[in-house]
Design an enzyme around this catalytic site. Structure first.
Site, PDB file in Angstrom:
ATOM      1  N   GLY A 115     -23.415  51.568  21.068  1.00 38.41           N
ATOM      2  CA  GLY A 115     -23.300  51.760  22.414  1.00 38.41           C
ATOM      3  C   GLY A 115     -22.090  52.061  22.909  1.00 38.41           C
ATOM      4  N   CYS A 116     -21.919  52.794  24.305  1.00 40.93           N
ATOM      5  CA  CYS A 116     -21.057  53.398  24.707  1.00 40.93           C
ATOM      6  C   CYS A 116     -19.685  52.516  24.816  1.00 40.93           C
ATOM      7  CB  CYS A 116     -21.260  53.990  26.143  1.00 40.93           C
ATOM      8  SG  CYS A 116     -22.097  52.860  27.204  1.00 40.93           S
ATOM      9  N   HIS A 117     -20.024  51.409  25.630  1.00 42.83           N
ATOM     10  CA  HIS A 117     -18.892  50.270  25.808  1.00 42.83           C
ATOM     11  C   HIS A 117     -18.178  49.891  24.440  1.00 42.83           C
ATOM     12  CE1 HIS A 117     -19.393  49.742  30.216  1.00 42.83           C
ATOM     13  NE2 HIS A 117     -20.619  49.707  30.014  1.00 42.83           N
TER      14      HIS A 117
END
Length: 315
Positions: A115-117
């Protein structure tokens, strides 16, 4: 022979960015679906099983259903959803974290895209836990500022509408229940006893991400200065081509400001070690659509195909 690649969910933001990176490659044959049949299970099954590698750019439930459509022993999957990031038998697509993780991508049939975060948090915390600098039971906080493209087509349309809600003019904190879907992988991949106190923030710019983890010197083991913390991270990423630990001078070189969109359109990640010997902060800056999504997925594809890991990436 060209590798046959299918993007299931090619109309979404992540799928479109993957297509941009591999569509013109001469080592890949891209299998495409008739737009009228993109939700047709039989046609999707046919293309998935005809492929050497399929990207899943789908909601979690649909991604699980797509994996169940595989009925052969050669199709390999790269899943961009949250569905399999901590699932048994799935490699985690962040090769810079360890040689074992890299090898699991190279040889694996199932790879979960980070995931990005989570990418930002894990890039900071996992090496420190591995080095014994941070205890697995450390109580951590994390702030993550992202451009609105991270919210997909619906959020993009909201922000780019000619007449829009004035609330969109200012940064907005979300995930207020502290049950964000990335927390599970943030905890699991870093080997933490508990998830961090995580505050995601979306702001009025298209792409780019800045994830920060504050650290008190009293939390650290075997490290007592900012320079030593910087050295620890520099050692962890020595030789990495898509993760750069920026010089300690960067906090003054940038005029005291770090812009979250500074790595937009680039497929790597920068780490900044800032603060002083008592209060430290490590920031990860990258493109939420690049190393935080499509760029990372294509990096995994490259490793699976045995070619240079930066092929087709914006480096």
């Amino acid at each position: 022979m060209k590798a046959k690649v299918f993007i299931d969910g090619s109309e979404g933001t992540t799928g479109l960015r993957i297509f941009e990176r591999i569509g013109a490659r001469d080592d890949v044959e891209l299998l495409t679906i008739d737009p009228a049949l993109r939700k047709d299970t039989d046609e999707r099954r046919r293309l998935i099983n005809a492929s050497d590698v399929t990207f899943l750019c789908l909601p979690d439930a649909a991604a699980r259903e797509a994996v169940a459509l595989v009925d052969n022993d050669h199709t390999r999957i790269i899943d961009a959803s949250t569905a399999h990031r901590t699932a048994e038998g799935w490699a985690y697509g962040f090769p810079e974290l360890s040689p074992a993780m890299r090898e699991a991508i190279v040889t694996g049939r199932r790879v979960a895209n980070p995931g990005c975060h989570a990418t930002g948090f894990i890039s900071i915390v996992r090496p420190l836990v591995d080095a014994g600098v941070l205890s697995p039971d450390a109580a951590l906080t994390c702030f993550s500022l992202t451009g609105y493209s991270g919210g997909g087509k619906k959020m993009i349309a909201q922000y780019e509408a000619q007449e829009r809600d004035s609330a969109l003019d200012a940064p907005r904190i979300y995930g207020l229940t502290h049950q964000h879907k990335h927390l599970r992988e943030m905890q699991a991949i870093c080997g933490l006893s508990s998830a961090p106190l995580f505050t995601p923030i979306v702001a009025d710019y298209y792409a780019g991400m800045l994830v920060s983890v504050p650290l008190m010197a009293s939390q650290l083991h075997g490290v007592s200065t900012l320079a030593q913390l910087h050295e620890c991270l520099s050692d962890a990423y020595a030789g990495a081509r898509l993760v750069r630990v920026m010089p300690l001078s960067a906090q003054s070189d940038c005029g005291g400001f770090l812009s979250a969109n500074g790595c937009a359109l680039w497929d790597g990640l920068e780490l900044y070690v800032t603060g002083n010997d008592e209060r430290m902060m490590v920031c990860a800056r990258f493109d939420n659509l690049g190393k935080g999504a499509s760029g990372a997925a294509v990096q995994s594809l490259n490793l699976m195909l045995g070619c240079d890991e930066t092929t087709g990436l914006n480096v």
